[in-house]
Design a protein around this motif. Structure first.
Motif, short mmCIF file in Angstrom:
data_model
loop_
_atom_site.label_atom_id
_atom_site.label_comp_id
_atom_site.label_asym_id
_atom_site.label_seq_id
_atom_site.Cartn_x
_atom_site.Cartn_y
_atom_site.Cartn_z
N LEU A 31 30.76 -3.29 18.06
CA LEU A 31 31.50 -2.25 18.30
C LEU A 31 29.77 -1.88 19.22
N LEU A 32 29.13 -2.32 18.64
CA LEU A 32 27.32 -1.58 19.27
C LEU A 32 27.24 -2.74 20.54
N HIS A 33 27.50 -3.96 20.41
CA HIS A 33 27.55 -4.40 21.98
C HIS A 33 28.59 -4.20 23.00
N ARG A 34 29.95 -3.56 22.80
CA ARG A 34 30.86 -2.62 23.16
C ARG A 34 30.12 -1.69 23.41
N LEU A 35 29.81 -0.64 23.35
CA LEU A 35 28.54 0.78 22.98
C LEU A 35 27.88 0.23 24.31
N MET A 36 26.63 -0.71 23.85
CA MET A 36 25.57 -0.98 25.07
C MET A 36 26.56 -1.44 26.26
N ALA A 42 29.98 7.25 29.62
CA ALA A 42 31.43 6.84 28.58
C ALA A 42 30.72 7.10 27.68
N LEU A 43 29.14 7.06 27.67
CA LEU A 43 28.42 7.34 25.98
C LEU A 43 28.44 8.90 25.51
N ALA A 44 27.82 10.09 27.18
CA ALA A 44 27.81 11.42 27.53
C ALA A 44 28.34 11.95 26.12
N PRO A 45 29.56 11.79 25.32
CA PRO A 45 30.37 12.77 24.71
C PRO A 45 30.24 11.99 23.44
N LEU A 46 29.88 11.07 23.55
CA LEU A 46 29.59 10.01 21.89
C LEU A 46 28.20 10.21 20.97
N GLN A 47 28.77 10.14 20.29
CA GLN A 47 27.68 10.75 19.32
C GLN A 47 27.72 9.39 18.43
N ALA A 48 26.23 9.35 17.58
CA ALA A 48 27.03 7.47 16.19
C ALA A 48 25.51 7.41 15.16
N THR A 49 26.02 7.10 14.47
CA THR A 49 24.99 6.59 13.18
C THR A 49 25.11 5.52 12.79
N VAL A 56 29.37 3.91 12.76
CA VAL A 56 30.58 5.06 13.04
C VAL A 56 29.42 5.68 14.27
N VAL A 57 30.96 6.27 15.35
CA VAL A 57 30.60 7.08 16.05
C VAL A 57 31.93 7.32 16.53
N ALA A 58 31.45 8.55 16.71
CA ALA A 58 31.81 10.03 16.93
C ALA A 58 32.37 10.94 18.48
N ALA A 59 33.28 11.17 18.10
CA ALA A 59 33.60 12.22 20.03
C ALA A 59 34.23 13.70 19.31
N ASP A 60 34.27 14.21 20.86
CA ASP A 60 35.04 15.11 20.77
C ASP A 60 36.64 16.03 20.72
N VAL A 121 29.60 8.02 3.62
CA VAL A 121 28.41 7.63 4.49
C VAL A 121 28.05 8.52 4.87
N PRO A 122 26.95 9.59 5.15
CA PRO A 122 26.60 10.42 5.42
C PRO A 122 26.65 10.16 6.77
N LEU A 123 27.35 11.86 7.13
CA LEU A 123 27.42 11.85 8.84
C LEU A 123 26.37 12.65 9.66
N ASP A 124 25.22 13.67 8.61
CA ASP A 124 24.16 14.69 9.26
C ASP A 124 23.63 14.13 10.09
N ARG A 125 23.02 12.84 10.22
CA ARG A 125 21.94 12.50 11.19
C ARG A 125 22.72 11.33 12.44
N MET A 126 23.79 12.34 12.52
CA MET A 126 24.57 11.35 14.04
C MET A 126 23.44 11.85 15.63
N LEU A 127 23.76 10.73 16.24
CA LEU A 127 22.77 11.62 17.67
C LEU A 127 23.28 10.94 18.99
N PRO A 128 23.12 11.89 20.13
CA PRO A 128 23.99 11.72 20.78
C PRO A 128 23.34 9.75 21.05
N ALA A 129 24.45 9.49 21.52
CA ALA A 129 24.83 7.06 21.98
C ALA A 129 23.96 7.82 23.48
N SER A 130 23.07 6.93 23.21
CA SER A 130 22.13 6.09 24.20
C SER A 130 21.89 5.01 24.04
N GLY A 131 21.30 4.41 25.81
CA GLY A 131 21.05 3.17 25.48
C GLY A 131 19.95 3.23 24.30
#
Length: 149
Positions: A31-36, A42-49, A56-60, A121-131
């Protein structure tokens, strides 16, 4: 004195729409390779931790979630949106009581409760997905030194 109540996972009768993709071990690497490989749009709506061997990768919205072999999906619980559960499985106890107990025990919100491997798994440290953020996750997973941007 605290009483412990046993519970088990059962198949969800009405799976909710997924708002997160969850991967463990080798599937997390995939999944990490796919995201990279994804572009910024495509990454803009995603958050990851990442936590241990989980990614874990979340979207709205469900259609923004990436797919990769071996992943599963999660969504917030209707009884308490700060408790996330797999879309295909649900605990066999009242979810509002379970959510309360999980938040009391772990003191973090939101939390992802997962059946296999059994984990919280705590999700409180989700950050916007970016390179750069994904590169830090990759470096951490590979054991390399991680530098802040």
């Amino acid at each position: 004195m605290t009483a412990t109540i046993g519970w088990a996972w059962q198949r969800s009768e009405a799976p909710p729409a997924p708002l997160a993709v969850v991967a463990w071990h080798a599937a997390a690497d995939g999944l990490l390779h796919r995201l990279m490989e994804m572009d910024d749009a495509a990454l803009a709506p995603l958050q990851a931790t990442a936590c241990g061997s989980a990614l874990v990768v979340a979207a709205d919205r469900p259609e923004a979630l990436p797919w990769s072999p071996g992943v599963a999906y999660a969504a917030p619980c209707d009884a308490d949106p700060a408790l996330w559960l797999p879309t295909l499985w649900v605990p066999d106890v009242p979810l509002d009581l379970l959510a309360h107990a999980m938040h009391q025990r772990h003191r973090r919100r939101p939390l992802l409760l997962w059946p296999d491997p059994a984990a919280v798994v705590p999700l409180d440290r989700m950050l916007p997905a970016s390179g750069p953020m994904l590169a830090r996750i990759q470096a951490h997973r590979s054991g390399a030194s991680v530098e802040a941007p």
